[in-house]
Scaffold this motif. Structure first.
Motif, PDB file in Angstrom:
ATOM      1  N   VAL A 159      -2.298   7.075   2.551  1.00 48.16           N
ATOM      2  CA  VAL A 159      -1.444   6.236   1.803  1.00 48.16           C
ATOM      3  C   VAL A 159      -0.839   6.950   0.709  1.00 48.16           C
ATOM      4  O   VAL A 159       0.332   7.019   0.517  1.00 48.16           O
ATOM      5  CB  VAL A 159      -2.365   4.986   1.504  1.00 48.16           C
ATOM      6  N   ALA A 160      -1.675   8.069   0.152  1.00 51.45           N
ATOM      7  CA  ALA A 160      -1.027   8.589  -1.127  1.00 51.45           C
ATOM      8  C   ALA A 160      -0.123   9.897  -0.485  1.00 51.45           C
ATOM      9  O   ALA A 160       0.986   9.850  -1.231  1.00 51.45           O
ATOM     10  CB  ALA A 160      -2.431   9.556  -1.653  1.00 51.45           C
ATOM     11  N   ALA A 161      -0.257  10.181   0.486  1.00 46.76           N
ATOM     12  CA  ALA A 161       0.631  11.293   1.045  1.00 46.76           C
ATOM     13  C   ALA A 161       1.978  10.654   1.679  1.00 46.76           C
ATOM     14  O   ALA A 161       3.020  11.125   1.404  1.00 46.76           O
ATOM     15  CB  ALA A 161       0.255  12.269   2.266  1.00 46.76           C
ATOM     16  N   MET A 191       7.658   9.301   1.000  1.00 41.01           N
ATOM     17  CA  MET A 191       8.795   8.253   0.604  1.00 41.01           C
ATOM     18  C   MET A 191       9.679   8.596  -0.361  1.00 41.01           C
ATOM     19  O   MET A 191      10.790   7.942  -0.410  1.00 41.01           O
ATOM     20  CB  MET A 191       8.076   7.247   0.844  1.00 41.01           C
ATOM     21  N   SER A 192       9.223   9.136  -1.440  1.00 44.23           N
ATOM     22  CA  SER A 192       9.993   9.415  -2.757  1.00 44.23           C
ATOM     23  C   SER A 192      11.028  10.269  -2.203  1.00 44.23           C
ATOM     24  O   SER A 192      12.061  10.436  -3.144  1.00 44.23           O
ATOM     25  CB  SER A 192       9.359  10.032  -3.808  1.00 44.23           C
ATOM     26  N   ARG A 240     -12.231   5.149   5.321  1.00 42.36           N
ATOM     27  CA  ARG A 240     -11.511   4.862   4.017  1.00 42.36           C
ATOM     28  C   ARG A 240     -11.019   6.003   3.209  1.00 42.36           C
ATOM     29  O   ARG A 240      -9.799   5.933   2.949  1.00 42.36           O
ATOM     30  CB  ARG A 240     -12.645   4.244   3.296  1.00 42.36           C
ATOM     31  N   VAL A 241     -11.849   7.155   3.306  1.00 40.36           N
ATOM     32  CA  VAL A 241     -10.999   8.308   2.594  1.00 40.36           C
ATOM     33  C   VAL A 241      -9.940   8.915   3.284  1.00 40.36           C
ATOM     34  O   VAL A 241      -8.867   9.203   2.618  1.00 40.36           O
ATOM     35  CB  VAL A 241     -12.206   9.270   2.472  1.00 40.36           C
ATOM     36  N   SER A 242     -10.004   8.915   4.593  1.00 37.95           N
ATOM     37  CA  SER A 242      -8.722   9.199   5.369  1.00 37.95           C
ATOM     38  C   SER A 242      -7.605   8.234   5.299  1.00 37.95           C
ATOM     39  O   SER A 242      -6.313   8.819   5.133  1.00 37.95           O
ATOM     40  CB  SER A 242      -9.213   9.451   6.733  1.00 37.95           C
ATOM     41  N   SER A 243      -7.823   6.881   5.194  1.00 39.15           N
ATOM     42  CA  SER A 243      -6.664   6.092   4.971  1.00 39.15           C
ATOM     43  C   SER A 243      -6.250   6.104   3.492  1.00 39.15           C
ATOM     44  O   SER A 243      -4.961   6.117   3.394  1.00 39.15           O
ATOM     45  CB  SER A 243      -7.217   4.769   4.936  1.00 39.15           C
TER      46      SER A 243
END
Length: 127
Positions: free
Chosen positions: A91-93, A98-99, A84-87
């Motif tokens: 997602v944050a990275a 994507m910005s 879960r922490v890796s996911s």
């Protein structure tokens, strides 16, 4: 394009938008903002492919993230917590990276913004 031009003119003159007098200095910023919004709407109507690409990109991102969280397990073991922490980190990275997709648009508009600001047409606050 006549139908699109009529649509944009209707948006600018409808009662839902604030129609402002450019002679009144108190409302100059709002009037300029309204003009820039109409120009942005016009650019978006003329370039619908940008929205299609973004839509497809976000659908694919949503599916990818959804499948990442699928079947991670409900136990409180180290492996489940680590997954879960890796996911969450991924997602944050990924959202940060994507910005970067905005940069070509910014570079394209930067010249217009600088020219209009230098000529005194619009101020920085209007943008």
């Amino acid at each position: 394009f006549e139908m699109v031009a009529t649509l944009v003119d209707d948006i600018g003159s409808s009662s839902s938008f604030l129609v402002l007098n450019r002679d009144n200095l108190d409302y100059k910023e709002l009037s300029d903002f309204q003009t820039l919004c109409k120009r942005n709407i016009w650019n978006n109507i003329l370039n619908p492919g940008i929205y299609l690409v973004r839509f497809v990109m976000y659908v694919m991102l949503s599916l990818m993230i959804g499948f990442m969280y699928f079947d991670l397990g409900e136990d409180k073991s180290f492996s489940s917590i680590n997954s879960r922490v890796s996911s969450i980190f991924y997602v944050a990275a990924f959202l940060v990276f994507m910005s970067v997709a905005v940069l070509p648009f910014f570079i394209q508009e930067r010249a217009v913004i600088l020219r209009e600001k230098e000529n005194g047409t619009y101020g920085a606050g209007t943008y």
